[in-house]
Enzyme design. Sequence first.
Site, short mmCIF file in Angstrom:
data_model
loop_
_atom_site.label_atom_id
_atom_site.label_comp_id
_atom_site.label_asym_id
_atom_site.label_seq_id
_atom_site.Cartn_x
_atom_site.Cartn_y
_atom_site.Cartn_z
N HIS A 307 0.85 -1.18 0.00
CA HIS A 307 0.00 0.00 0.00
C HIS A 307 0.88 1.23 0.00
CE1 HIS A 307 -3.10 2.88 1.11
NE2 HIS A 307 -3.95 1.98 0.65
N ASP A 364 -8.11 -4.98 -0.15
CA ASP A 364 -8.63 -5.63 -1.34
C ASP A 364 -8.23 -7.09 -1.45
OD1 ASP A 364 -10.20 -3.65 -2.31
OD2 ASP A 364 -8.50 -2.57 -3.13
N1 ACO Z 1 4.28 -7.61 -5.03
C1 ACO Z 1 5.63 -7.65 -5.13
N2 ACO Z 1 6.45 -6.58 -4.91
C2 ACO Z 1 5.85 -5.42 -4.56
C3 ACO Z 1 4.45 -5.31 -4.42
C4 ACO Z 1 3.65 -6.44 -4.67
N3 ACO Z 1 2.33 -6.39 -4.56
N4 ACO Z 1 4.14 -4.03 -4.07
C5 ACO Z 1 5.31 -3.38 -3.97
N5 ACO Z 1 6.35 -4.22 -4.27
C6 ACO Z 1 7.79 -3.88 -4.20
C7 ACO Z 1 8.22 -3.04 -5.40
O1 ACO Z 1 8.67 -3.85 -6.46
C8 ACO Z 1 9.31 -2.21 -4.78
O2 ACO Z 1 10.46 -3.02 -4.67
P1 ACO Z 1 11.93 -2.36 -4.77
O3 ACO Z 1 12.03 -1.39 -3.63
O4 ACO Z 1 12.85 -3.53 -4.66
O5 ACO Z 1 11.98 -1.69 -6.12
C9 ACO Z 1 8.82 -1.93 -3.36
O6 ACO Z 1 7.97 -3.06 -3.06
C10 ACO Z 1 8.03 -0.64 -3.22
O7 ACO Z 1 6.98 -0.63 -4.20
P2 ACO Z 1 6.38 0.67 -4.89
O8 ACO Z 1 5.69 0.28 -6.15
O9 ACO Z 1 7.44 1.73 -4.96
O10 ACO Z 1 5.32 1.12 -3.80
P3 ACO Z 1 4.17 2.15 -4.04
O11 ACO Z 1 3.88 2.75 -2.73
O12 ACO Z 1 4.49 3.07 -5.18
O13 ACO Z 1 2.96 1.23 -4.54
C11 ACO Z 1 1.09 -0.21 -4.60
C12 ACO Z 1 1.92 0.79 -3.76
C13 ACO Z 1 0.70 0.42 -5.95
C14 ACO Z 1 -0.22 -0.50 -3.84
C15 ACO Z 1 1.90 -1.50 -4.81
O14 ACO Z 1 2.25 -2.07 -3.55
C16 ACO Z 1 1.18 -2.52 -5.68
O15 ACO Z 1 1.29 -2.47 -6.91
N6 ACO Z 1 0.43 -3.48 -5.04
C17 ACO Z 1 -0.36 -4.43 -5.78
C18 ACO Z 1 -1.65 -3.78 -6.26
C19 ACO Z 1 -2.65 -3.56 -5.14
O16 ACO Z 1 -2.90 -4.44 -4.32
N7 ACO Z 1 -3.24 -2.36 -5.11
C20 ACO Z 1 -4.29 -2.01 -4.14
C21 ACO Z 1 -3.86 -0.91 -3.24
S1 ACO Z 1 -5.10 -0.66 -2.03
C22 ACO Z 1 -6.27 0.30 -2.75
O17 ACO Z 1 -6.09 0.98 -3.73
C23 ACO Z 1 -7.58 0.29 -2.14
#
Ligand code: ACO
Length: 428
Positions: A307, A364
């Site tokens: 998140h 979610d």
């Molecule tokens: N699976 C695997 N790796 C992940 C995931 C995931 N679900 N989410 C983040 N990471 C990793 C990234 O690859 C990154 O790794 P790094 O530091 O080695 O490059 C690190 O964790 C940070 O990730 P970011 O994308 O920079 O985090 P950000 O805060 O921008 O994104 C987000 C948050 C979009 C929710 C992300 O975690 C994601 O894509 N999750 C899956 C989609 C999801 O469940 N979305 C629902 C959010 S809740 C809502 O909207 C109600």
Amino acid sequence: MSEIAKLEVGGKVYEFPIYTGTEDESAIDISKLRGVTEGVITIDRGYKNTGSCLSEITFLEGEKGILRYRGYSIEELAEKADFLEVAFLLIFGELPTQEQLDKFNSDIKKNSVVDDDIKKIIDAFPKSAHPMGVLSSLTSALTAFNPGAVDIDSEEDMYNSVVGILGKFPVLVAWTMRKKQGLPLDYGKKSLGYIENLLKMMFKQPNEKYIQNPIIVNALDKLLILHADHEQNCSTSTVRIVGSSHAGLFASLSAGISALWGPLHGGANQAVLEMLEGIKKDGGDTNKYMAKAKDKNDPFRLMGFGHRVYKNFDPRAKIIKKAADEVLGNLGVKDPVLDIAEGLESQALADDYFVARKLYPNVDFYSGIIYRAMGIPTDMFTVMFALGRLPGWIAQWKEMRLNNEPIGRPRQIYTGESLREFVPVEKR
Ligand code: ACO
């Protein structure tokens, strides 16, 4: 913390005031930055460090897993309030008295009929249309059926728009689903509560009586409360920015629905179920998918994990996990997809990659599981989220207009070509 922030640019020092919120959050007010520095702006991709407004609606502290609407904890609201009470609280700032709540309820019911011509628009969509696209279009179409702009200076006008959209939206939600399933459109029953009526409008079969299940009613009520607001997330920011041009409420909400649709935001609940189905079809090997999620050369992400703001736990996920257990237990659901979900969850929570990056199951991850158990089709999950988020979008839109926020218009740093001469097509 000092009340002034100092910034040195090109050898000159500039001072900027610091805002402090009621929960001691701090923000450097850079609204004069470009003027005083003669052209310097900030770059903050994804707005990870940018506050777009001052707001009295929702407080969340990601590090501690705190979420409050108007000062009330989400845990208490989910346990003691119902969705319409929470909607009233978010939109008007205080919990309603019994008299206000009864009037709110009855005014919403009076407004729960849509123009019959809406059916013609629904009929024109192919069955293959995604329900979020249909819902966004229908919400936008409400503008055509209710062309007068809301007079934001009139409390009465504002109230009428609020009960108007809260009344009509569940009809659009239910009809979006029924049309896809080839079922006749149902108007529900005025004597039913908001959630019971929604369920009836969605699930009533033409040849049998719809019997309510209180466990489902209660779980859906909770789910909607948990989704009702989440401060300046992608869809809410969209509603505010579209509304900041003084586009109408319905147009702003329609844009918010489109923003919510994406799999990185509200679309995640659909994406979670599709991911789980995909893993099941592929033999159910969760280790393989854990490895894919961690592989930087693989675009696969574990949907429902991580998140932008919660880096400890998602308080909504805790509440909803409990509700999921109740619903599944009550309905006696045995579903191999749920075993896969449980496997992934326990593996991820113990995995160094996920622990180091503070990636926890978000709301979610579990909401889709409940929706599936209730018999809601996968592509309707994000539509249910939109219904829950509706009061938050309205509250944020109202606050933005009443605070007279300026039009949202970020700047950029241009990285393209410098001035060059046009080359006629025959010489390129
Ligand atoms: N699976 C695997 N790796 C992940 C995931 C995931 N679900 N989410 C983040 N990471 C990793 C990234 O690859 C990154 O790794 P790094 O530091 O080695 O490059 C690190 O964790 C940070 O990730 P970011 O994308 O920079 O985090 P950000 O805060 O921008 O994104 C987000 C948050 C979009 C929710 C992300 O975690 C994601 O894509 N999750 C899956 C989609 C999801 O469940 N979305 C629902 C959010 S809740 C809502 O909207 C109600």
